[in-house]
Motif scaffolding. Structure first.
Motif, PDB file in Angstrom:
ATOM      1  N   ASN A  59       0.830  -1.201   0.000  1.00  0.00           N
ATOM      2  CA  ASN A  59       0.000   0.000   0.000  1.00  0.00           C
ATOM      3  C   ASN A  59       0.869   1.258   0.000  1.00  0.00           C
ATOM      4  O   ASN A  59       0.593   2.220  -0.731  1.00  0.00           O
ATOM      5  CB  ASN A  59      -0.914  -0.023   1.225  1.00  0.00           C
ATOM      6  N   ALA A  62       2.210   1.776  -3.389  1.00  0.00           N
ATOM      7  CA  ALA A  62       1.146   2.282  -4.273  1.00  0.00           C
ATOM      8  C   ALA A  62       0.916   3.770  -4.022  1.00  0.00           C
ATOM      9  O   ALA A  62       0.653   4.532  -4.972  1.00  0.00           O
ATOM     10  CB  ALA A  62      -0.142   1.494  -4.052  1.00  0.00           C
ATOM     11  N   GLN A 145       0.540   2.432 -12.144  1.00  0.00           N
ATOM     12  CA  GLN A 145       0.134   1.391 -11.190  1.00  0.00           C
ATOM     13  C   GLN A 145      -0.187   2.068  -9.867  1.00  0.00           C
ATOM     14  O   GLN A 145       0.688   2.495  -9.130  1.00  0.00           O
ATOM     15  CB  GLN A 145       1.266   0.371 -11.010  1.00  0.00           C
ATOM     16  N   GLY A 147      -2.590   0.637  -7.631  1.00  0.00           N
ATOM     17  CA  GLY A 147      -3.190  -0.348  -6.725  1.00  0.00           C
ATOM     18  C   GLY A 147      -2.158  -1.375  -6.315  1.00  0.00           C
ATOM     19  O   GLY A 147      -1.015  -1.370  -6.777  1.00  0.00           O
ATOM     20  N   ARG A 149      -2.645  -4.755  -6.556  1.00  0.00           N
ATOM     21  CA  ARG A 149      -2.843  -6.037  -7.235  1.00  0.00           C
ATOM     22  C   ARG A 149      -2.669  -5.865  -8.738  1.00  0.00           C
ATOM     23  O   ARG A 149      -2.402  -4.767  -9.227  1.00  0.00           O
ATOM     24  CB  ARG A 149      -4.217  -6.616  -6.892  1.00  0.00           C
ATOM     25  N   SER A 151      -4.723  -5.980 -11.373  1.00  0.00           N
ATOM     26  CA  SER A 151      -5.984  -5.847 -12.094  1.00  0.00           C
ATOM     27  C   SER A 151      -5.905  -4.622 -13.001  1.00  0.00           C
ATOM     28  O   SER A 151      -5.717  -3.498 -12.530  1.00  0.00           O
ATOM     29  CB  SER A 151      -7.156  -5.695 -11.121  1.00  0.00           C
ATOM     30  N   ASN A 154      -8.830  -2.223 -11.982  1.00  0.00           N
ATOM     31  CA  ASN A 154      -8.901  -1.621 -10.650  1.00  0.00           C
ATOM     32  C   ASN A 154      -7.576  -1.082 -10.120  1.00  0.00           C
ATOM     33  O   ASN A 154      -7.577  -0.316  -9.151  1.00  0.00           O
ATOM     34  CB  ASN A 154      -9.443  -2.643  -9.651  1.00  0.00           C
ATOM     35  N   ASP A 155      -6.471  -1.493 -10.716  1.00  0.00           N
ATOM     36  CA  ASP A 155      -5.176  -1.131 -10.140  1.00  0.00           C
ATOM     37  C   ASP A 155      -4.280  -0.315 -11.064  1.00  0.00           C
ATOM     38  O   ASP A 155      -3.164   0.016 -10.699  1.00  0.00           O
ATOM     39  CB  ASP A 155      -4.421  -2.405  -9.712  1.00  0.00           C
ATOM     40  N   ARG A 156      -4.767  -0.003 -12.239  1.00  0.00           N
ATOM     41  CA  ARG A 156      -3.970   0.799 -13.164  1.00  0.00           C
ATOM     42  C   ARG A 156      -4.830   1.885 -13.808  1.00  0.00           C
ATOM     43  O   ARG A 156      -6.025   1.697 -14.038  1.00  0.00           O
ATOM     44  CB  ARG A 156      -3.352  -0.078 -14.260  1.00  0.00           C
ATOM     45  N   THR A 213      -7.399   8.481  -5.399  1.00  0.00           N
ATOM     46  CA  THR A 213      -6.842   7.153  -5.144  1.00  0.00           C
ATOM     47  C   THR A 213      -5.807   7.205  -4.033  1.00  0.00           C
ATOM     48  O   THR A 213      -5.770   6.329  -3.153  1.00  0.00           O
ATOM     49  CB  THR A 213      -6.196   6.596  -6.429  1.00  0.00           C
TER      50      THR A 213
END
Length: 272
Positions: A59, A62, A145, A147, A149, A151, A154-156, A213
């Motif tokens: 986290n 991220a 990126q 996130g 994970r 995905s 959901n993460d990019r 985010t």
């Protein structure tokens, strides 16, 4: 009474050993501020804590990615701001030369500025970069990126500015040497201003998403760290009280052991 085996002494030794082990454990918990300083203390809790620690460190990375992405988008936005200023100046020059109040010499002089600015706006766009990554050449999608994970949904976050460059190139073919040319350049400048405005709005909305985010990642990190701490970290008040109790038990067990060890001597006096 028996002297062959001092059962009372053995019991006192066992109790003293248990108290000493427990006190050592409490000291280690206090010294390291970790309730689970080894997996044997709480295997299930250790497994959960390890997973949460990995998630929390991911986290944090991220969050750093989000901050870097925001900075990169800021560079793109600032660059397009400079391009927009030049495009407005090109529109201004086109309007100025679209009237008969200027002669051919005036238009030739103005055209030099027009051409230089048209080249400059392309140079600015082609050289816009962040850490070596081109930002406005429209060659490929830039992926961020944000996130923890893998995905794509959901993460990019992706963005690509592809249509501004095309509009820039069109300006190179324009001039303000005549009224008609100036009027044509006026339309090209308008098209470029529209493209830049659209692109800045696109980048601005992406910046807002990245910012949101980042805030969400911070909230997730805080909550996850609080949950992990309850599982893994030492409750200082509880551990301190347990250590104080162990000290009392240690003194009691030591006195009891000393008394048990004197029992065989009392029997020897009876025999004497």
């Amino acid at each position: 009474m028996r002297v062959g085996t001092n059962v009372t002494s053995q019991l006192a030794q066992r109790m003293l050993g248990e108290v000493n082990d427990h006190q050592t454990s409490e000291v280690r918990k206090l010294a390291g501020a970790k309730r689970i300083y080894q997996a044997a203390i709480d295997p299930a809790g250790a497994a959960i804590s390890l997973k949460m620690s990995a998630q929390n460190r991911s986290n944090l990375q991220a969050q750093r990615n989000s901050n870097d992405s925001f900075s990169m988008l800021e560079v793109a936005d600032a660059t397009m701001g400079s391009m927009q200023d030049i495009a407005i100046r090109l529109k201004e020059l086109s309007i100025q030369m679209a009237t008969d109040t200027y002669n051919d010499s005036d238009r030739a002089n103005t055209n030099r500025e027009f051409k230089q600015l048209a080249r400059e706006i392309i140079r600015i766009q082609e050289n816009a970069e962040y850490n070596g990554t081109k930002l406005l050449n429209g060659g490929r999608d830039l992926e961020m990126q944000i996130g923890i994970r893998n995905s794509e949904k959901n993460d990019r976050i992706k963005y690509n500015i592809s249509d501004v460059m095309t509009s820039n190139r069109k300006l190179l073919n324009q001039n303000v040497l005549t009224k008609e040319g100036a009027r044509s350049a006026m339309g090209a400048a308008d098209a470029l201003i529209d493209k830049i405005s659209h692109s800045r709005a696109k980048v601005g909305s992406t910046m807002k998403r990245v910012e949101s985010t980042s805030v969400n990642l911070q909230h997730n990190y805080e909550n996850s760290e609080a949950a992990r701490s309850k599982i893994e970290d030492t409750d200082i008040a509880k551990a301190t009280a347990a250590k104080a109790l162990d000290s009392i038990k240690m003194e009691s067990a030591t006195a009891f052991l000393a008394q048990a060890n004197t029992a065989p001597g009392a029997i020897a006096k009876l025999l004497g």
